[in-house]
Structures are given as structure tokens and as C-alpha cells.
Design a protein around this motif. Structure first.
Motif, PDB file in Angstrom:
ATOM      1  N   ASP A  82      -3.389   3.533  -1.913  1.00 50.13           N
ATOM      2  CA  ASP A  82      -3.478   3.311  -3.175  1.00 50.13           C
ATOM      3  C   ASP A  82      -2.722   2.129  -3.248  1.00 50.13           C
ATOM      4  OD1 ASP A  82      -4.610   5.503  -4.623  1.00 50.13           O
ATOM      5  OD2 ASP A  82      -2.914   6.885  -3.884  1.00 50.13           O
ATOM      6  N   LEU A  83      -2.652   1.331  -4.547  1.00 47.05           N
ATOM      7  CA  LEU A  83      -2.056   0.209  -4.683  1.00 47.05           C
ATOM      8  C   LEU A  83      -2.493  -0.997  -3.710  1.00 47.05           C
ATOM      9  CD1 LEU A  83       1.593   1.395  -5.511  1.00 47.05           C
ATOM     10  CD2 LEU A  83      -0.289   1.025  -7.148  1.00 47.05           C
ATOM     11  N   SER A  84      -2.190  -2.091  -3.926  1.00 45.12           N
ATOM     12  CA  SER A  84      -2.304  -3.255  -3.003  1.00 45.12           C
ATOM     13  C   SER A  84      -3.837  -3.530  -2.879  1.00 45.12           C
ATOM     14  CB  SER A  84      -1.702  -3.031  -1.556  1.00 45.12           C
ATOM     15  OG  SER A  84      -2.682  -2.024  -0.781  1.00 45.12           O
ATOM     16  N   MET A  85      -4.134  -4.672  -2.179  1.00 43.18           N
ATOM     17  CA  MET A  85      -5.459  -4.964  -1.836  1.00 43.18           C
ATOM     18  C   MET A  85      -6.189  -4.120  -0.985  1.00 43.18           C
ATOM     19  SD  MET A  85      -6.087  -7.711  -3.771  1.00 43.18           S
ATOM     20  CE  MET A  85      -7.589  -8.229  -2.809  1.00 43.18           C
ATOM     21  N   TYR A  86      -5.451  -3.339  -0.248  1.00 46.99           N
ATOM     22  CA  TYR A  86      -5.979  -2.081   0.783  1.00 46.99           C
ATOM     23  C   TYR A  86      -6.464  -1.300  -0.178  1.00 46.99           C
ATOM     24  CZ  TYR A  86      -3.352  -4.816   4.504  1.00 46.99           C
ATOM     25  OH  TYR A  86      -2.716  -5.509   5.159  1.00 46.99           O
ATOM     26  N   GLY A  87      -6.011  -0.894  -1.090  1.00 47.22           N
ATOM     27  CA  GLY A  87      -6.297   0.184  -1.967  1.00 47.22           C
ATOM     28  C   GLY A  87      -7.447  -0.410  -2.812  1.00 47.22           C
ATOM     29  N   PHE A  88      -7.460  -1.516  -3.255  1.00 45.23           N
ATOM     30  CA  PHE A  88      -8.560  -2.102  -3.938  1.00 45.23           C
ATOM     31  C   PHE A  88      -9.864  -2.174  -3.032  1.00 45.23           C
ATOM     32  CE2 PHE A  88     -10.299  -6.372  -6.028  1.00 45.23           C
ATOM     33  CZ  PHE A  88     -11.273  -5.443  -6.667  1.00 45.23           C
ATOM     34  N   GLU A  89      -9.810  -2.447  -1.881  1.00 44.69           N
ATOM     35  CA  GLU A  89     -10.961  -2.655  -0.937  1.00 44.69           C
ATOM     36  C   GLU A  89     -11.539  -1.333  -0.738  1.00 44.69           C
ATOM     37  OE1 GLU A  89      -9.585  -4.398   2.483  1.00 44.69           O
ATOM     38  OE2 GLU A  89      -9.326  -6.295   1.684  1.00 44.69           O
ATOM     39  N   ASP A  90     -10.801   0.004  -0.897  1.00 47.63           N
ATOM     40  CA  ASP A  90     -11.300   1.343  -0.842  1.00 47.63           C
ATOM     41  C   ASP A  90     -12.523   1.397  -1.784  1.00 47.63           C
ATOM     42  OD1 ASP A  90      -9.687   1.982   1.504  1.00 47.63           O
ATOM     43  OD2 ASP A  90      -8.555   3.148   0.369  1.00 47.63           O
ATOM     44  N   TYR A  91     -12.586   0.803  -2.773  1.00 48.28           N
ATOM     45  CA  TYR A  91     -13.437   0.937  -3.937  1.00 48.28           C
ATOM     46  C   TYR A  91     -14.687  -0.058  -3.682  1.00 48.28           C
ATOM     47  CZ  TYR A  91     -10.424   4.390  -6.045  1.00 48.28           C
ATOM     48  OH  TYR A  91      -9.550   5.513  -6.180  1.00 48.28           O
ATOM     49  N   THR A  92     -14.671  -0.763  -2.691  1.00 51.58           N
ATOM     50  CA  THR A  92     -15.869  -1.707  -2.483  1.00 51.58           C
ATOM     51  C   THR A  92     -16.538  -1.200  -1.201  1.00 51.58           C
ATOM     52  OG1 THR A  92     -14.767  -3.225  -0.948  1.00 51.58           O
ATOM     53  CG2 THR A  92     -14.452  -3.411  -3.352  1.00 51.58           C
ATOM     54  N   PRO A 144       0.784  -1.320  -0.171  1.00 48.13           N
ATOM     55  CA  PRO A 144      -0.098   0.021  -0.021  1.00 48.13           C
ATOM     56  C   PRO A 144       0.825   1.317   0.213  1.00 48.13           C
ATOM     57  CG  PRO A 144      -0.045  -0.884   2.371  1.00 48.13           C
ATOM     58  CD  PRO A 144       0.671  -1.954   1.251  1.00 48.13           C
ATOM     59  N   HIS A 145       0.249   2.410  -0.457  1.00 57.01           N
ATOM     60  CA  HIS A 145       0.934   3.754  -0.826  1.00 57.01           C
ATOM     61  C   HIS A 145      -0.158   4.559   0.015  1.00 57.01           C
ATOM     62  CE1 HIS A 145       3.243   7.273  -2.061  1.00 57.01           C
ATOM     63  NE2 HIS A 145       2.050   7.575  -2.323  1.00 57.01           N
ATOM     64  N   GLY A 146       0.324   5.306   0.918  1.00 55.42           N
ATOM     65  CA  GLY A 146      -0.700   6.227   1.850  1.00 55.42           C
ATOM     66  C   GLY A 146      -0.181   6.660   2.893  1.00 55.42           C
ATOM     67  N   GLY A 147      -0.683   7.717   3.711  1.00 54.15           N
ATOM     68  CA  GLY A 147      -0.003   8.360   4.542  1.00 54.15           C
ATOM     69  C   GLY A 147      -0.899   8.754   5.828  1.00 54.15           C
ATOM     70  N   PHE A 148      -0.253   9.328   6.759  1.00 50.80           N
ATOM     71  CA  PHE A 148      -1.064   9.653   7.927  1.00 50.80           C
ATOM     72  C   PHE A 148      -0.964  11.276   8.138  1.00 50.80           C
ATOM     73  CE2 PHE A 148       1.536   5.617   9.310  1.00 50.80           C
ATOM     74  CZ  PHE A 148       0.518   4.951   8.911  1.00 50.80           C
ATOM     75  N   LYS A 149      -1.743  11.809   9.096  1.00 52.03           N
ATOM     76  CA  LYS A 149      -1.731  13.209   9.408  1.00 52.03           C
ATOM     77  C   LYS A 149      -2.102  13.932   8.313  1.00 52.03           C
ATOM     78  CE  LYS A 149       2.408  13.348  11.145  1.00 52.03           C
ATOM     79  NZ  LYS A 149       3.702  14.041  11.957  1.00 52.03           N
ATOM     80  N   HIS A 150      -1.650  15.000   7.959  1.00 47.67           N
ATOM     81  CA  HIS A 150      -1.937  15.847   6.664  1.00 47.67           C
ATOM     82  C   HIS A 150      -1.643  15.203   5.248  1.00 47.67           C
ATOM     83  CE1 HIS A 150      -2.780  20.059   8.760  1.00 47.67           C
ATOM     84  NE2 HIS A 150      -3.519  18.900   9.492  1.00 47.67           N
ATOM     85  N   SER A 151      -0.841  14.207   5.280  1.00 50.50           N
ATOM     86  CA  SER A 151      -0.758  13.471   4.231  1.00 50.50           C
ATOM     87  C   SER A 151      -2.169  12.629   3.648  1.00 50.50           C
ATOM     88  CB  SER A 151       0.416  12.473   4.397  1.00 50.50           C
ATOM     89  OG  SER A 151       1.513  13.090   4.339  1.00 50.50           O
ATOM     90  N   GLY A 152      -3.125  12.664   4.330  1.00 48.03           N
ATOM     91  CA  GLY A 152      -4.342  12.017   3.862  1.00 48.03           C
ATOM     92  C   GLY A 152      -4.499  10.786   4.610  1.00 48.03           C
ATOM     93  N   TYR A 153      -5.745  10.016   3.801  1.00 51.53           N
ATOM     94  CA  TYR A 153      -6.225   8.735   4.241  1.00 51.53           C
ATOM     95  C   TYR A 153      -6.659   8.099   2.971  1.00 51.53           C
ATOM     96  CZ  TYR A 153     -10.180  11.662   5.119  1.00 51.53           C
ATOM     97  OH  TYR A 153     -11.154  12.639   4.812  1.00 51.53           O
ATOM     98  N   GLY A 154      -6.776   6.637   3.356  1.00 55.40           N
ATOM     99  CA  GLY A 154      -7.158   5.830   2.155  1.00 55.40           C
ATOM    100  C   GLY A 154      -5.647   5.423   1.596  1.00 55.40           C
TER     101      GLY A 154
END
Length: 476
Positions: A453-463, A441-451
Motif C-alpha cells: 500500500d502507498l508509494s509508487m510500489y503500491g500504485f504499480e500493483d494496480y497496473t 511502501p507499507h506491506g509485510g512478509f510471511k503471514h503479514s501478506g504481500y503487495g
């Protein structure tokens, strides 16, 4: 060259006929136009996406997989053509763009093609006597997406691939400075996906605001600045639309006294200057321990001074132009202000030539509260500050509003393990910086956002998850 929107499988101009200029950043010259879309165009795109979703959502995982694989094959076959389109919008080196972006994009499409067939949920079972429960994974719905200008074609793939694999339909807006490669891919996608599944609407910030505030999307996704992410989250809240935010970064790069100096300098220079530093994960903020600090600054300065930037077809350059004139001015002003408080050991100014080029720059002696430490530069600029010890390094590393990526350079596995646990970032690289793989997965904490990209974690966000309970009366 005049680009057009792609809506419902058809290329169309904006309803108003308005356009904006597209500039080649390597020359500073206008070379084409793109639609300057308004709310009517956004309405039309969402209507097409909603109609297409009615049937696309019922496609089988195997059907979605096949469409994505064929799309990936097409991009692979036409990689040189697509690269040429991308380079004209971005000023990137042609050879590096072809080798470092087309391959990963194809791989990411193929990953999500496979992922479409392996979504998991809890096992069906009798969690209440006389009733059988099961979990359904369903596409979240129509999705609105906004992509940035630093990696236009790759970020479009990061957004399209998981959404399409999940069975969603998409309205995607590329940056107004880099729309060409996204339009190219949207045209190509019509061969492999039903009309209305992939829609692209070109435009500016107002277009993006209309796309995000619309009542149709179930999820809106943006890769962009913190300010843009806050605006998206605020607008999405009005409709209780899910936001998916991949925002800025100010990656701490902690170099311990026992690090391999040569490897650290090479890796950090590559991670800091690649793509002209226009990367939210760039190795831009070095924190060096006292035993290696001075030697590291000297070696990094020499490496930066030897780094070349220039025209896309120059095979010897590491990076190309800054994307746009406004960003070049912003970088120039930030570095100039930093130079009043710290030491610019090399670079520090734009190149005296056509186009938007900035010299590879190292700024040493910065303090934690300096603007250039706390704010994202998004240019070929690496700062270096001194940490007293490991504890101080952790404090400095975590001492910004960002939390996207980081790296630790050390020969001590215990130190590496402690730092990986204590740094507050979505990714910690050890003795490297910037590699990404589709499975992680690619994604951050704090002001870098949430959710993610990439990986099965990113896939699950669209379900979305649905519980189905069937009362059958059998209690054993």
C-alpha cells in the motif's frame, strides 16, 4: 440512520431488503442500519464497475489526477463532518481523528493524483534488430476491495486512491461494523468520478466472500486478519485473480541498553496504545536487552497507568473504545490467559462503564512461545520480554509468523544498521514507531501478506505491463 449501497452512481438498498445494525462502540447502543448485501448486490456492483471501466480506463492521467485532487479538496473541506461520521462508528477521540487521519488521507489522495502522471517503464528501443519494443502500463481492470474496521475511512482511501489513479474501477466493501464513513465518501465521489467507477457494497463476511470469489475482478485487495487473507487468496485462486493482501502484524520493538529510556517509553507507549492498539503495526511486543529491561518495564508501566481512555469528546484521552463487543471479549480472554503465565503490571481488564473500553495494559515476563507473544491481540496491550544479547534479540524478533513492521531503539548507528538488515519485516523504524508517509511502501512478509500500500510500489500493483513490438525492418 439507514445507510444504503452506492452502485452505478445511485444509492440503493440491498436486493433482499436485509439490514444489519450499526453500534456506537463508545456507548454500546445501536444507532443505525446498513444493507446486508448478497450475491445479487455484488453482481450488480461488478456489472456497474465493468461498464464504467470501459470508458474510465481510457481517461488521461491528467483527467484522473484532477478528479482525485478535487476529491481530496472535498474531504479536506468537510473533514469535521467526515470525522463525526467516523467517530460514531469507531469510538475514536474526535480531535485525534481529525488531526491524525483527515490530513494524511488528503495527502495520500494528492500523492496518487500526482503519481498518475509519472508511471515509468523501460525505454523504448531496438532490442531486436529491425524491431522497436516499448512498454505499456495499463490499469489492471475492475478491482474488488475489502477494508477493515480499525481505520475505516483511511483504509478506504488507501485502496481507492491507487486504483482510481491507475484507471481501475472499484467495488469496495467496508467492515460490517464501520460502514458509515466509506458510504459517505462513496456518495461524495460521485461528484468527481463517472457513475460506476466507485461502488460500495455493505455487508458481512458472506458479502465479502461473494465479492472475492466473483469472476469479474482482475485483482482483489484486502486489509484484514491472516485467516481472512488466506480465505481471500484461496477464493481468488479459483479464478486466477490477483490477490493483494495486507494482513496482521506482531511488531517486535527491540530496546537496547544504550537507548534513550524516556524517548523509548514515550514512543513505544504512543505506538502501542494509539487507536486502542487496533493497528497491525502497533508497538505491541517489546524485546528489551538485560541492562535496560527492569528500568524499562517500570517506566512503561508508569506511563501506561497514566494513559487515559474514554469518550470521543474528552480531549485528554489517547485512545477510545474497542471497535466491537466480540473484539473486547477476545482481548479480555487473551490477557487473562497471559496473566496465568506472566505478570500484568498494570491494566488487564475492561473498564467498568458503558461501551467497549479496555485499560492500557503491560504484560511483563512473557516467553517466546506464549500465546500473547505469538498471536495478534489488536488491543491496548504491550508485552515485554528479556533478550540475552543482540543475537537473541534477532531470534526473538523474527520468531513469529508475522513480518509487517518493527522498530529498534539504540544510540549506536552500527547496531541500528545491523538490526534493520536482519529483522524480517516490511518496515524497520529506528528510534521511532508508527509514522507513515505516502511516498514510502507499507506491506509485510510471511503471514503479514504481500503487495504494497502507498508509494509508487503500491500504485504499480494496480497496473499490468504490456510489451509492444513493432517490426519496421531498419537494421542500421
Amino acid at each position: 440512520m439507514a445507510l444504503r449501497n452506492v452502485i452505478g452512481g445511485v444509492e440503493v438498498n440491498s436486493a433482499s431488503g436485509a439490514t444489519s445494525d450499526i453500534v456506537d462502540p463508545a456507548t454500546g447502543a445501536v444507532y443505525g442500519t446498513a444493507p446486508l448485501s448478497g450475491s445479487e448486490d455484488v453482481d450488480r456492483a461488478y456489472a456497474a464497475a465493468a461498464e464504467a471501466f470501459g470508458s474510465w480506463r481510457w481517461s488521461t492521467p491528467g483527467e484522473r489526477q484532477l478528479a482525485l485532487l478535487r476529491f481530496a479538496d472535498h474531504i479536506e473541506r468537510h473533514g469535521e463532518e467526515l470525522t463525526a461520521v467516523e467517530v460514531r462508528d469507531t469510538g475514536k477521540p474526535t480531535a485525534l481523528t481529525l488531526s491524525e487521519e483527515i490530513g494524511p488521507m488528503v495527502d495520500q489522495l494528492r500523492f496518487f493524483a500526482g503519481a498518475a502522471r509519472v508511471l515509468e517503464g523501460r525505454a523504448s528501443g531496438e532490442y531486436l534488430r529491425g524491431h522497436t519494443s516499448s512498454i505499456r502500463r495499463e490499469p489492471v481492470g475492475v478491482v474488488g476491495q475489502v477494508a477493515p474496521w480499525n481505520y475505516p475511512m483511511m483504509m478506504a482511501i488507501w485502496k481507492l486512491a491507487p486504483a482510481l489513479a491507475a484507471g481501475c474501477s472499484v467495488v469496495l466493501k467496508p467492515s460490517d461494523t464501520t460502514p458509515a464513513s466509506t458510504v459517505w465518501m462513496a456518495r461524495a465521489a460521485q461528484e468527481f468520478f463517472p457513475p460506476g467507477v466507485v461502488n460500495v457494497v455493505c455487508g458481512d463476511r458472506d458479502t465479502g466472500a461473494a465479492l472475492v470469489a466473483h469472476r469479474t475482478p482482475a485483482l482483489v485487495s484486502i486489509t484484514g486478519s491472516v485467516g481472512a487473507g488466506i480465505a481471500v487468496a484461496t477464493a481468488a485462486a479459483g479464478n486466477l485473480t490477483r490477490p493483494h493482501l495486507e494482513l496482521g502484524g506482531k511488531a517486535p520493538v527491540v530496546v537496547f541498553d544504550d537507548a534513550d529510556l524516556e524517548a523509548a517509553v514515550e514512543g513505544i507507549a504512543a505506538g502501542g496504545f494509539f487507536n486502542a492498539g487496533q493497528d497491525c503495526t502497533a508497538a505491541c511486543r517489546v524485546i528489551a536487552l538485560p541492562g535496560i529491561h527492569d528500568e524499562f518495564v517500570a517506566a512503561l508501566t508508569a506511563r501506561a497507568a497514566a494513559t487515559r481512555t474514554g469518550d470521543p469528546d474528552d480531549a485528554d484521552v489517547l485512545y477510545g473504545a474497542i471497535n466491537n463487543e466480540a473484539q473486547l471479549t477476545r482481548i479480555t480472554d487473551l490477557v487473562a490467559r497471559a496473566g496465568q503465565r506472566a505478570e500484568i503490571t498494570t491494566g488487564g481488564a475492561p473498564l467498568d462503564r458503558p461501551g467497549y473500553f479496555f485499560a492500557p495494559t503491560v504484560v511483563a515476563g512473557v516467553s517466546q512461545d506464549d500465546e500473547i507473544v505469538q498471536r495478534e491481540v489488536f488491543g491496548p496491550v504491550i508485552t515485554v520480554q528479556r533478550a540475552a544479547d543482540e543475537e537473541d534479540a534477532v531470534r526473538l524478533a523474527n520468531g513469529t509468523d508475522y513480518g509487517l513492521a518493527s522498530s529498534v531503539w539504540t544510540g549506536n548507528v552500527d547496531v541500528a544498521g545491523r538490526m534493520a538488515a536482519r529483522i524480517d519485516a516490511g518496515c524497520v523504524w529506528i528510534n521511532t514507531h508508527i509514522p507513515l508517509v505516502a511516498e514510502m511502501p507499507h506491506g509485510g512478509f510471511k503471514h503479514s501478506g504481500y503487495g504494497k500500500d502507498l508509494s509508487m510500489y503500491g500504485f504499480e500493483d494496480y497496473t499490468r505491463i504490456k510489451h509492444v513490438m513493432h517490426k519496421h525492418g531498419f537494421t542500421g
